[in-house]
Enzyme design. Structure first.
Site, short mmCIF file in Angstrom:
data_model
loop_
_atom_site.label_atom_id
_atom_site.label_comp_id
_atom_site.label_asym_id
_atom_site.label_seq_id
_atom_site.Cartn_x
_atom_site.Cartn_y
_atom_site.Cartn_z
N LYS A 22 0.84 -1.21 0.00
CA LYS A 22 0.00 0.00 0.00
C LYS A 22 0.87 1.26 0.00
CE LYS A 22 -1.70 1.74 3.99
NZ LYS A 22 -1.48 3.17 4.20
N ASN A 23 1.86 1.29 0.90
CA ASN A 23 2.63 2.52 1.05
C ASN A 23 3.56 2.80 -0.12
OD1 ASN A 23 1.35 3.03 3.41
ND2 ASN A 23 3.09 2.61 4.75
N ARG A 103 -4.37 10.75 4.40
CA ARG A 103 -3.35 11.77 4.54
C ARG A 103 -2.35 11.75 3.38
NH1 ARG A 103 0.55 14.31 7.99
NH2 ARG A 103 2.53 13.59 7.19
N CYS A 127 -4.97 8.57 9.51
CA CYS A 127 -5.01 7.89 10.81
C CYS A 127 -4.95 8.92 11.93
CB CYS A 127 -3.80 6.98 10.95
SG CYS A 127 -3.96 5.41 10.15
N ARG A 132 0.84 14.86 13.02
CA ARG A 132 1.19 14.59 11.63
C ARG A 132 1.18 15.82 10.74
NH1 ARG A 132 -0.92 8.84 9.60
NH2 ARG A 132 1.22 8.65 8.98
N PRO A 133 2.00 16.81 11.05
CA PRO A 133 2.05 18.00 10.20
C PRO A 133 2.83 17.74 8.90
CG PRO A 133 3.61 18.20 11.99
CD PRO A 133 2.95 16.87 12.15
N VAL A 134 2.82 18.73 8.00
CA VAL A 134 3.53 18.57 6.72
C VAL A 134 4.52 19.70 6.47
CG1 VAL A 134 1.76 17.18 5.58
CG2 VAL A 134 1.60 19.67 5.47
N LEU A 136 7.59 19.98 6.89
CA LEU A 136 8.87 19.61 6.28
C LEU A 136 8.73 19.50 4.75
CD1 LEU A 136 10.07 16.89 8.84
CD2 LEU A 136 10.76 19.29 8.73
N ASP A 327 5.16 0.84 12.04
CA ASP A 327 3.96 0.16 11.55
C ASP A 327 3.86 -1.29 12.03
OD1 ASP A 327 3.12 2.44 10.31
OD2 ASP A 327 3.62 1.83 8.28
N ILE A 349 8.35 7.51 16.62
CA ILE A 349 8.00 8.18 15.36
C ILE A 349 6.72 8.99 15.51
CG2 ILE A 349 7.53 7.85 12.89
CD1 ILE A 349 10.32 6.95 13.66
N ARG A 419 -8.37 -0.19 5.04
CA ARG A 419 -7.51 0.78 4.36
C ARG A 419 -6.18 0.13 3.98
NH1 ARG A 419 -6.02 5.46 7.77
NH2 ARG A 419 -4.76 5.76 5.92
C1 UD1 Z 1 4.61 6.98 6.19
C2 UD1 Z 1 3.72 5.77 6.09
C3 UD1 Z 1 3.26 5.31 7.48
C4 UD1 Z 1 4.49 5.10 8.37
C5 UD1 Z 1 5.38 6.33 8.37
C6 UD1 Z 1 6.67 6.13 9.15
C7 UD1 Z 1 2.61 6.05 3.97
C8 UD1 Z 1 1.35 6.33 3.22
N1 UD1 Z 1 2.56 6.09 5.29
O1 UD1 Z 1 3.81 8.02 6.76
O2 UD1 Z 1 2.54 4.08 7.34
O3 UD1 Z 1 4.05 4.83 9.68
O4 UD1 Z 1 5.73 6.68 7.02
O5 UD1 Z 1 7.37 5.05 8.68
O6 UD1 Z 1 3.63 5.74 3.38
N2 UD1 Z 1 6.42 14.88 10.48
C9 UD1 Z 1 6.47 16.21 10.82
N3 UD1 Z 1 6.46 17.13 9.82
C10 UD1 Z 1 6.41 16.79 8.51
C11 UD1 Z 1 6.37 15.42 8.17
C12 UD1 Z 1 6.39 14.49 9.19
O7 UD1 Z 1 6.51 16.57 12.00
O8 UD1 Z 1 6.40 17.68 7.65
C13 UD1 Z 1 6.38 13.88 11.57
C14 UD1 Z 1 5.04 13.17 11.57
O9 UD1 Z 1 4.09 13.89 12.29
C15 UD1 Z 1 5.40 11.86 12.23
C16 UD1 Z 1 6.82 11.59 11.75
O10 UD1 Z 1 7.32 12.86 11.33
O11 UD1 Z 1 5.39 12.00 13.61
C17 UD1 Z 1 6.92 10.60 10.61
O12 UD1 Z 1 6.25 11.10 9.48
P1 UD1 Z 1 6.59 10.63 8.00
O13 UD1 Z 1 7.90 9.91 7.98
O14 UD1 Z 1 6.43 11.80 7.09
O15 UD1 Z 1 5.46 9.54 7.74
P2 UD1 Z 1 4.29 9.55 6.68
O16 UD1 Z 1 4.83 9.81 5.32
O17 UD1 Z 1 3.16 10.35 7.17
#
Ligand code: UD1
Length: 442
Positions: A22-23, A103, A127, A132-134, A136, A327, A349, A419
């Protein structure tokens, strides 16, 4: 709504084929936006999130759909797992009603900016694990020339033409690395991504983009080099198998004292999980498979996991790849609940990724939480109970606990499970579990 009803206590035995990841599939499907001409994706799992990604692509002007299975379809028929997508006329807006359910929709930001110079993406949901901000993703895209503002719950990004940049992530974000890989593939000049995520799904995306004509090197390392190209062209691409689904079935074999052969199992990407399960008493045999449907890294591959003694406890601490995957944390907690001795689980994480703990405790587990750390004291037995799934992997841990518990477990709110797991009850029933899907009117 639907639920799963599980009568626990059956040892699982038999063979399960691991579905496509999926990912890996989500960003690879969404990167169809970058490509001129048709793309065919093979080994795409049939999951709710994939349907959401296809709907999102449709809305963005890039129709995407599963091809109908061939009339002689077998369980392994790739036709039933092939998605075709092709850009028609791109539009910049990813609406809230789709983004809130997944997301990963935020991954269209990079491709839309690269293709249109404009992206309007609702702020994501997904989830309910942590904030889970973006930021970065946005900070890195700004380094490539994009500008962002927030308006009515939407991130609005604009740029002229994205340009290459030397970017160092503060944290190796998986989604951020993927967004940037996609954006940089069509940017002017070279982009360097340092402290990039090394997850195998990131590498699968990079291999896909290269198959379309991108120029990415350093794949698998924490520094990725992307030489922007003028255009990407369509191709056929085989999505990697799902390491988390495979790990979940390994846990199912271990927790039930059974033996499962997992076909198409990406064992190399599961080395930390396999090491820990070996510490806990499981045994592994990695072999060539006798079917041609289980290619991993170009060769047939199957893994047999078996457990005949008692589970022993262990300690786990989640970390970015190649560390122990977050995960798989919830699934390990289910196993540790029934193991001899006590162990600790550190979640590094995500915040708030312990929502399965009160539910496991309702089944008789003895887990104590303190911040991002849990101490699991193994108990002799779990007992079936009605439990509520709260996110995808939490749901998987409740299914595992139900498989091992005495009596009947009802796992409610399984839309989370759908999902990320393809027909999990069918796969488990085929290896001896007593598990059915039923309507839930409660
Ligand atoms: C992806 C996976 C998810 C997995 C995770 C970590 C998908 C669709 N999902 O999620 O299943 O659990 O990787 O291996 O592939 N963060 C920030 N700011 C940002 C981006 C991230 O603070 O701009 C934080 C997030 O809140 C979280 C951590 O960094 O606490 C990890 O996030 P990230 O590695 O980006 O995971 P996802 O891509 O959301």
């Amino acid at each position: 709504m639907e639920k799963l009803i599980i009568h626990g206590g059956k040892r699982l035995r038999g063979r399960i084929r691991v579905s496509g990841s999926k990912n890996a599939a989500l960003p690879i499907l969404l990167s169809a936006i970058l490509v001129d001409g048709p793309v065919r994706y093979l080994n795409v799992p049939r999951l709710r999130d994939i349907n959401t990604a296809n709907r999102l692509l449709d809305i963005l002007g890039c129709p995407a759909a599963f091809e109908a299975p061939a009339s002689d379809a077998s369980e392994y028929d790739p036709g039933g797992h092939t998605v075709r997508a092709e850009v028609q006329e791109l539009k910049p807006e990813a609406p809230y009603d789709l983004v809130k359910t997944m997301r990963a929709s935020v991954l269209v930001l990079g491709p839309l900016l690269a293709r249109l110079g404009l992206a309007k993406v609702a702020l994501p949901g997904g989830c309910a694990i942590g904030a889970r901000p973006v930021e970065l993703h946005l900070k890195a895209l700004e380094r490539m020339g994009a500008e962002f503002k927030l308006d009515s719950g939407y991130i609005i990004g604009r740029c002229k033409k994205l340009h290459g940049a030397d970017i160092s992530f503060d944290f190796p974000t998986v989604g951020g690395t993927e967004n940037l890989l996609m954006a940089a593939s069509l940017a002017d000049g070279e982009t360097i991504l340092r402290n990039a995520a090394r997850e195998p799904e990131v590498s699968d995306l990079a291999h896909f983009l290269n198959a379309c004509g991108a120029r990415i090197s350093g794949i698998g390392s924490d520094t990725l080099y992307i030489e922007g190209v003028d255009k990407l062209s369509g191709c056929s691409y085989l999505i990697m198998p799902d390491r988390i689904e495979a790990g979940t079935f390994m846990a199912a074999a271990a927790i039930t004292g059974g033996e499962l052969e997992l076909e198409s199992c990406p064992s190399e990407s599961l080395s930390k999980v396999i090491d820990k399960m070996e510490d806990m008493g499981a045994r592994f045999k990695i072999a060539e498979s006798d079917t041609d449907h289980s290619f991993v890294d170009g060769r047939p591959h199957s893994v047999t996991v078996s457990m005949d003694g008692p589970l022993k406890s262990s300690d786990i601490s989640t970390a970015p790849y190649p560390g122990f995957p977050t995960d798989m944390q919830a699934q390990f907690m289910a196993m540790m609940s029934l193991a001899r001795g006590s162990g600790t689980v550190e979640e590094n994480i995500f915040e708030n990724r312990f929502m399965h703990v009160p539910e496991l405790n309702r089944m008789g587990a003895d887990i104590r939480l303190s911040g991002s750390r849990a101490v699991v004291h193994g108990v002799k037995k779990l007992t079936g109970a009605p439990v509520m799934a709260s996110d995808l992997r939490a749901s998987a841990s409740l299914v595992l606990a139900g498989l091992a518990a005495k009596g009947e477990t009802h796992v409610q709110r399984i839309y989370h499970l759908d999902r990320g797991y393809e027909r999990i009850e069918n796969k488990l029933r085929a290896v001896g579990a007593e598990i059915v899907r039923a309507r839930d009117d409660s």
